[in-house]
Design a protein around this motif. Sequence first.
Motif, PDB file in Angstrom:
ATOM      1  N   LEU A 409       0.831  -1.208   0.000  1.00  0.00           N
ATOM      2  CA  LEU A 409       0.000   0.000   0.000  1.00  0.00           C
ATOM      3  C   LEU A 409       0.864   1.255   0.000  1.00  0.00           C
ATOM      4  O   LEU A 409       0.583   2.233  -0.703  1.00  0.00           O
ATOM      5  CB  LEU A 409      -0.909  -0.006   1.227  1.00  0.00           C
ATOM      6  N   LEU A 410       1.971   1.214   0.753  1.00  0.00           N
ATOM      7  CA  LEU A 410       2.882   2.369   0.788  1.00  0.00           C
ATOM      8  C   LEU A 410       3.526   2.588  -0.570  1.00  0.00           C
ATOM      9  O   LEU A 410       3.674   3.721  -1.046  1.00  0.00           O
ATOM     10  CB  LEU A 410       3.955   2.141   1.860  1.00  0.00           C
ATOM     11  N   GLY A 411       3.900   1.466  -1.240  1.00  0.00           N
ATOM     12  CA  GLY A 411       4.504   1.618  -2.564  1.00  0.00           C
ATOM     13  C   GLY A 411       3.535   2.190  -3.569  1.00  0.00           C
ATOM     14  O   GLY A 411       3.914   2.977  -4.441  1.00  0.00           O
ATOM     15  N   SER A 412       2.250   1.799  -3.465  1.00  0.00           N
ATOM     16  CA  SER A 412       1.268   2.315  -4.417  1.00  0.00           C
ATOM     17  C   SER A 412       0.918   3.777  -4.154  1.00  0.00           C
ATOM     18  O   SER A 412       0.594   4.509  -5.083  1.00  0.00           O
ATOM     19  CB  SER A 412      -0.003   1.451  -4.360  1.00  0.00           C
ATOM     20  N   LEU A 413       0.994   4.184  -2.912  1.00  0.00           N
ATOM     21  CA  LEU A 413       0.652   5.566  -2.591  1.00  0.00           C
ATOM     22  C   LEU A 413       1.842   6.513  -2.700  1.00  0.00           C
ATOM     23  O   LEU A 413       1.672   7.716  -2.708  1.00  0.00           O
ATOM     24  CB  LEU A 413       0.078   5.652  -1.168  1.00  0.00           C
ATOM     25  N   ALA A 513      -3.020  10.809  -6.870  1.00  0.00           N
ATOM     26  CA  ALA A 513      -3.322  11.779  -5.784  1.00  0.00           C
ATOM     27  C   ALA A 513      -2.104  12.122  -4.959  1.00  0.00           C
ATOM     28  O   ALA A 513      -1.841  13.288  -4.700  1.00  0.00           O
ATOM     29  CB  ALA A 513      -4.451  11.215  -4.916  1.00  0.00           C
ATOM     30  N   PRO A 514      -1.274  11.149  -4.564  1.00  0.00           N
ATOM     31  CA  PRO A 514      -0.084  11.547  -3.789  1.00  0.00           C
ATOM     32  C   PRO A 514       0.874  12.374  -4.584  1.00  0.00           C
ATOM     33  O   PRO A 514       1.497  13.293  -4.075  1.00  0.00           O
ATOM     34  CB  PRO A 514       0.530  10.192  -3.380  1.00  0.00           C
ATOM     35  N   ALA A 515       1.069  12.054  -5.878  1.00  0.00           N
ATOM     36  CA  ALA A 515       2.000  12.833  -6.683  1.00  0.00           C
ATOM     37  C   ALA A 515       1.524  14.253  -6.836  1.00  0.00           C
ATOM     38  O   ALA A 515       2.317  15.193  -6.836  1.00  0.00           O
ATOM     39  CB  ALA A 515       2.152  12.166  -8.063  1.00  0.00           C
TER      40      ALA A 515
END
Length: 522
Positions: A409-413, A513-515
Motif C-alpha cells: 500500500l505504501l509503494g502504491s501511494l 493523488a499523492p503525486a
Amino acid sequence: MSILAALTQPQPSQSAATNQTEWSVGDLAAALRRTLEDAFGHVRLRGEISGYRGPHGSGHAYFSLKDGNAKIDAVVWKGTLNRLRQKPKEGLEVVATGKITTYPGKSSYQIVVESLEPAGIGAWMALLEERKRLLAAEGLFAPERKRPIPYLPRVVGVVTSPTGAVIRDILHRLEDRFPRPVLVWPVRVQGEGAAEEVAAAIRGFNALAPGGPIPRPDVLIVARGGGSIEDLWAFNEEVVVRAAFESAIPLISAVGHETDTTLIDYAADRRAPTPTGAAEMAVPVHAELTAQIDDLGRRQRGAVLRKLDRDRSDLRASVRAMPGADAFLAGKRQRLDLAEARLRPALANNARTFRDRLGRVLERLARHPPELGLARARARLSAIDHRPRTAILHQIGRRADALAGLDRLLGSLSYRAVLARGYALVRDETGASVRSAAQVAPGARLRLEFADGGAAVRAEGEGPEADGPQDGGRQQDGGRQQEVGRQRDGVAEAPPARPARRPAKRREPAADAPAARQGSLF
C-alpha cells in the motif's frame, strides 16, 4: 571744676629751678578722682557685660562693660548686688546707672554700678546664638552621633597651650588616677589664628595611622582655662566645631570653667566642667579599678565555693534518699526466680508442641510424596509443550502478511511509484515543489527529480501560450511553454530528442493523488 583747674591748683611744694608745682602720686590721683566725679556724677551707661565670673569672695562683683569701641571696668558692691533685680550675666547687654570714679591702685577709672536694666543680648551672644542655631540645624549637635569614651585608653591626646596651668593640671590628674602615655599638640588658645590651630590639631591626631611610629590616641581632650567670652571665642568658631564633629576619635571638651559654654561643647562627645574633670573622665582610678577587680575576684571565688557546697549537700541528700543495693535488687531477683521456675515447664511444653506438628507433617508427606506430584507436573508439561510454539509461529505469520500488505500500500501511494512510470518532480532553488507554471519565471533555476536521479535545469520561454498536449521534454501548462535542458557546469544544454507521441493514459486516481500533493510531475 575742670581737669585743668585741678591740675593747676597751687601746692605747698614748688621747684625753685623750674617754678612748677610738684605733685605727689596720691595727690594727683585724688585730684583726678574729684575732677571725674564732679564732671560726670551719675551716668547711664549702655554696654555688654564681659568677664563676669560671679560674686567675689568678698561679695562684690567685678566685670567690664564694653561696646564695639571701648571698655570700662565696673564694680557692684555687695549691698547693691543683693538688691539688684537684674543680676549680672556674661554677654548680657545692660543699661547700668552709677557713678564714675577712679581706682588709685590701678590708675584706672571705673563705674560704681547702682542699678542694672537689661538692654538685650549683646552682639557677641547674638552671633553665638545664630551660629549655634545654624550648626544645630545641620545635625552637628545631634545626641545620637555621640560616642562613648573608652574605659581605659592606651594613649591620651591633649590639644591645649603647652605653657599654661591647664596642661599641668591634666598631666597631674592623669598621673594620680591612672598613668597613661600623653601626646600634647601645642596650640594657641586665644587670639588670631587660634581657631585654625585647634582645628588642625584635632584633624592631625585623626590623621595618625593606627600602629604607626607615632601612636594614635584613643581619646582627645581639647582644653583651655577660663576667660571672657572674647577669650574663649576661638572655640566658638565654625572650623573648630566642624573638626570636633568630624573627629573619628572620641573627644572631650574642657574649655573654661563650669559656667562657660562654647559651641565645641555641643559637638564634643563629652563635656567636662574643667580640664581636671576631663582628665577624670578620660581614665579610671587605678586603685579603684584594682580594688574593683579584687572584689569581683573574691565574689567569684565565693560564688564558686558556695555552689560547690550546695552541690555537695544536694549529693549527700540524694545518696541518703537512694535505697540500698539489696533493696534495689530484691524485686529484680524475685522476678528472676519466678521466671526461672516457669521456664523449664514452658520449654518442655514448647518442645512437645513442635514435636506433634513435625509428626503431622511427616504423616502428610508419607501419604502424598513429592515425587508423585513432580511426575504429574512433568506429564502435564509434556502434554502442552507443542502448543505455545505453534501459536507463536501462527502469530508471526499473520503479522508478516499484514506488514507485506502495508508495504504494498505504501509503494502504491508513494510519489516515487509515479516517478517510476515516467513522470518527474519539479523543485525550485530552495527545494520547494513547483505546482504550476505560473510559479516559474523565465531563467529560473529548477531541479528535476526522476525515479533514478535528478537534474538541474533552467526555465526558458517568452510567455504563456495556448494549452496543448504534453510530451516527455515539453510542458504546456496555464498558457506557458517551458523547455528544459540538462545543465552541466552551470550551462543549459539542448533537450534530447522527443520520442514519438503516444496516447495519454488515464491516470489511476489512487496513484496520482499523492503525486499531485508532492508537486508538478511530467
